[in-house]
Motif scaffolding. Structure first.
Motif, mmCIF file in Angstrom:
data_model
loop_
_atom_site.group_PDB
_atom_site.id
_atom_site.type_symbol
_atom_site.label_atom_id
_atom_site.label_comp_id
_atom_site.label_asym_id
_atom_site.label_seq_id
_atom_site.Cartn_x
_atom_site.Cartn_y
_atom_site.Cartn_z
ATOM 1 N N GLN A 180 0.824 -1.204 0.000
ATOM 2 C CA GLN A 180 0.000 0.000 0.000
ATOM 3 C C GLN A 180 0.863 1.260 0.000
ATOM 4 O O GLN A 180 0.602 2.215 -0.730
ATOM 5 C CB GLN A 180 -0.917 -0.002 1.234
ATOM 6 C CG GLN A 180 -1.993 -1.071 1.223
ATOM 7 C CD GLN A 180 -3.017 -0.831 0.138
ATOM 8 O OE1 GLN A 180 -3.643 0.231 0.081
ATOM 9 N NE2 GLN A 180 -3.196 -1.804 -0.730
ATOM 10 N N PHE A 183 2.771 1.498 -3.570
ATOM 11 C CA PHE A 183 2.064 1.531 -4.849
ATOM 12 C C PHE A 183 0.696 2.214 -4.826
ATOM 13 O O PHE A 183 0.163 2.510 -5.892
ATOM 14 C CB PHE A 183 1.898 0.102 -5.381
ATOM 15 C CG PHE A 183 3.196 -0.629 -5.536
ATOM 16 C CD1 PHE A 183 4.173 -0.161 -6.398
ATOM 17 C CD2 PHE A 183 3.449 -1.783 -4.817
ATOM 18 C CE1 PHE A 183 5.386 -0.831 -6.545
ATOM 19 C CE2 PHE A 183 4.656 -2.463 -4.953
ATOM 20 C CZ PHE A 183 5.623 -1.985 -5.815
ATOM 21 N N ALA A 184 0.117 2.450 -3.654
ATOM 22 C CA ALA A 184 -1.217 3.059 -3.603
ATOM 23 C C ALA A 184 -1.105 4.556 -3.328
ATOM 24 O O ALA A 184 -0.213 5.005 -2.599
ATOM 25 C CB ALA A 184 -2.064 2.390 -2.519
ATOM 26 N N SER A 185 -2.000 5.325 -3.926
ATOM 27 C CA SER A 185 -2.032 6.761 -3.660
ATOM 28 C C SER A 185 -2.515 6.997 -2.232
ATOM 29 O O SER A 185 -3.165 6.134 -1.620
ATOM 30 C CB SER A 185 -2.971 7.458 -4.646
ATOM 31 O OG SER A 185 -4.300 6.967 -4.489
ATOM 32 N N PHE A 186 -2.219 8.191 -1.690
ATOM 33 C CA PHE A 186 -2.569 8.429 -0.289
ATOM 34 C C PHE A 186 -4.078 8.468 -0.069
ATOM 35 O O PHE A 186 -4.568 8.018 0.965
ATOM 36 C CB PHE A 186 -1.945 9.733 0.218
ATOM 37 C CG PHE A 186 -2.168 9.923 1.691
ATOM 38 C CD1 PHE A 186 -1.463 9.169 2.614
ATOM 39 C CD2 PHE A 186 -3.120 10.816 2.158
ATOM 40 C CE1 PHE A 186 -1.686 9.309 3.980
ATOM 41 C CE2 PHE A 186 -3.352 10.967 3.508
ATOM 42 C CZ PHE A 186 -2.632 10.212 4.429
ATOM 43 N N ASP A 187 -4.843 8.998 -1.025
ATOM 44 C CA ASP A 187 -6.298 9.019 -0.836
ATOM 45 C C ASP A 187 -6.850 7.599 -0.772
ATOM 46 O O ASP A 187 -7.786 7.317 -0.007
ATOM 47 C CB ASP A 187 -6.983 9.834 -1.933
ATOM 48 C CG ASP A 187 -6.785 9.250 -3.316
ATOM 49 O OD1 ASP A 187 -5.724 8.635 -3.558
ATOM 50 O OD2 ASP A 187 -7.691 9.384 -4.164
ATOM 51 N N THR A 188 -6.260 6.673 -1.538
ATOM 52 C CA THR A 188 -6.685 5.273 -1.489
ATOM 53 C C THR A 188 -6.350 4.653 -0.134
ATOM 54 O O THR A 188 -7.156 3.935 0.461
ATOM 55 C CB THR A 188 -6.008 4.464 -2.606
ATOM 56 O OG1 THR A 188 -6.417 4.982 -3.872
ATOM 57 C CG2 THR A 188 -6.380 2.986 -2.525
ATOM 58 N N ARG A 189 -5.148 4.934 0.368
ATOM 59 C CA ARG A 189 -4.741 4.397 1.660
ATOM 60 C C ARG A 189 -5.619 4.940 2.790
ATOM 61 O O ARG A 189 -6.007 4.199 3.700
ATOM 62 C CB ARG A 189 -3.274 4.740 1.935
ATOM 63 C CG ARG A 189 -2.298 4.033 1.011
ATOM 64 C CD ARG A 189 -0.886 4.514 1.264
ATOM 65 N NE ARG A 189 -0.506 4.296 2.662
ATOM 66 C CZ ARG A 189 0.383 5.024 3.311
ATOM 67 N NH1 ARG A 189 0.987 6.035 2.710
ATOM 68 N NH2 ARG A 189 0.675 4.747 4.567
ATOM 69 N N SER A 219 2.368 8.806 7.894
ATOM 70 C CA SER A 219 2.357 10.057 7.146
ATOM 71 C C SER A 219 2.439 11.232 8.126
ATOM 72 O O SER A 219 2.626 11.060 9.325
ATOM 73 C CB SER A 219 1.083 10.144 6.303
ATOM 74 O OG SER A 219 1.077 11.303 5.498
ATOM 75 N N MET A 227 -6.268 15.815 3.259
ATOM 76 C CA MET A 227 -7.056 14.820 2.539
ATOM 77 C C MET A 227 -8.431 14.624 3.175
ATOM 78 O O MET A 227 -9.433 14.452 2.465
ATOM 79 C CB MET A 227 -6.302 13.498 2.479
ATOM 80 C CG MET A 227 -6.942 12.454 1.558
ATOM 81 S SD MET A 227 -7.097 13.011 -0.170
ATOM 82 C CE MET A 227 -5.373 13.099 -0.649
ATOM 83 N N ARG A 255 -13.210 4.444 -4.455
ATOM 84 C CA ARG A 255 -11.856 4.970 -4.483
ATOM 85 C C ARG A 255 -10.838 3.863 -4.266
ATOM 86 O O ARG A 255 -9.777 3.842 -4.894
ATOM 87 C CB ARG A 255 -11.674 6.041 -3.411
ATOM 88 C CG ARG A 255 -12.294 7.377 -3.764
ATOM 89 C CD ARG A 255 -11.993 8.438 -2.720
ATOM 90 N NE ARG A 255 -12.431 9.729 -3.202
ATOM 91 C CZ ARG A 255 -11.702 10.558 -3.938
ATOM 92 N NH1 ARG A 255 -10.475 10.191 -4.266
ATOM 93 N NH2 ARG A 255 -12.166 11.710 -4.350
ATOM 94 N N ASP A 258 -10.572 1.674 -7.483
ATOM 95 C CA ASP A 258 -10.022 2.287 -8.698
ATOM 96 C C ASP A 258 -8.563 1.903 -8.913
ATOM 97 O O ASP A 258 -7.812 1.761 -7.944
ATOM 98 C CB ASP A 258 -10.144 3.806 -8.621
ATOM 99 C CG ASP A 258 -11.592 4.250 -8.809
ATOM 100 O OD1 ASP A 258 -12.410 3.426 -9.261
ATOM 101 O OD2 ASP A 258 -11.895 5.410 -8.451
#
Length: 258
Positions: A180, A183-189, A219, A227, A255, A258
């Motif tokens: 995560q 490879f995952a964007s912060f909004d996804t996490r 973070s 966010m 989200r 995606d």
């Protein structure tokens, strides 16, 4: 009556919760606890109990102590030493990796009825990274002496299999977190974290601060706040002091997908 009492015997009492700080140094003393009561609690918690000899059961009970800790207190790791194998009886534990700069990232949780061996680096010398355990909420637990558990795993193949099965499961959790992060964007996490917490607590209203979320996700608080405010503008969440309420789970799931 404590949850440990329910798991074992009404005479199994732990000392009052330790003062704020490291639970290792102030946990309850096993010498004050009836050994047969500890044995009954272990029998209820450990799936390999029935595969032990009577001598091993007696020694395992003697090598186990009960512990109570309040939410936020350190249980083991993070430079505080190796307490041993932790068996959660009630409440939950947060396993996380701390950095030298003070940041943290949650790797997995240990819920009631689960065991954590991955933080016990003294049992698993091949684990070279530091994992800490804090009480995510008020907990009651059993702490098994690491030296005896290591000896027991060498004597009993069922215990050894349990040890490596638990290690593999937790390591898989850690790898998912790393995936995560990489490879995952912060909004996804963030959306994943909120949905997981709703599922875990059973409530759309999460009593959690922006700083706590940042420590879970490794973070900065400012990044989390920005966010969350974006999520609020989009109608996904509602923010209040010390809490986040999830308003639209379907769109958060979208989200994540995606």
């Amino acid at each position: 009556m404590s949850s440990i009492d329910n798991a074992g015997d009404k005479n199994l009492k732990t000392s009052p919760a330790p003062a704020k700080g490291n639970a290792n140094s102030t946990g309850s003393s096993a010498s004050a606890v009836p050994r047969d009561a500890v044995a009954r609690a272990l029998a209820a918690a450990l799936p390999f109990w029935g595969d032990l000899t009577e001598g091993q059961k007696t020694q395992l009970a003697a090598a186990t102590r009960p512990l109570m800790a309040r939410a936020g207190e350190r249980v083991q790791g993070g430079g505080s030493g190796c307490a041993g194998v932790v068996v959660a009886i009630s409440g939950s534990l947060r396993a996380y990796m701390p950095s030298e700069t003070g940041k943290e990232i949650t790797l997995f949780r240990v819920e009631a009825g689960e065991t954590c061996v991955l933080a016990a680096s003294c049992i698993l010398p091949m684990i070279t990274f530091d994992i800490a355990l804090d009480a995510a909420e008020d907990i009651e637990a059993l702490i098994i002496d690491p030296r005896y558990f290591s000896q027991l795993s060498q004597e009993n193949v069922t215990v050894e299999a349990y040890l490596y099965r638990q290690t593999a499961q937790r390591f898989s959790d850690c790898m998912w977190v790393m995936q995560q992060v990489l490879f995952a964007s912060f909004d996804t996490r963030l959306a994943t974290f909120l949905l997981d917490e709703v599922s875990r607590t059973g409530s759309p209203r999460l009593v959690v601060t922006h700083d706590e979320i940042a420590r879970h996700l490794g973070s900065a608080r400012e990044v989390v706040s920005r966010m969350l405010k974006y999520f609020e503008r989009e109608g996904l969440v509602a923010l209040s002091r010390g809490a986040v309420e999830v308003l639209d789970r379907k769109r958060l799931l979208a989200r994540v997908s995606d």
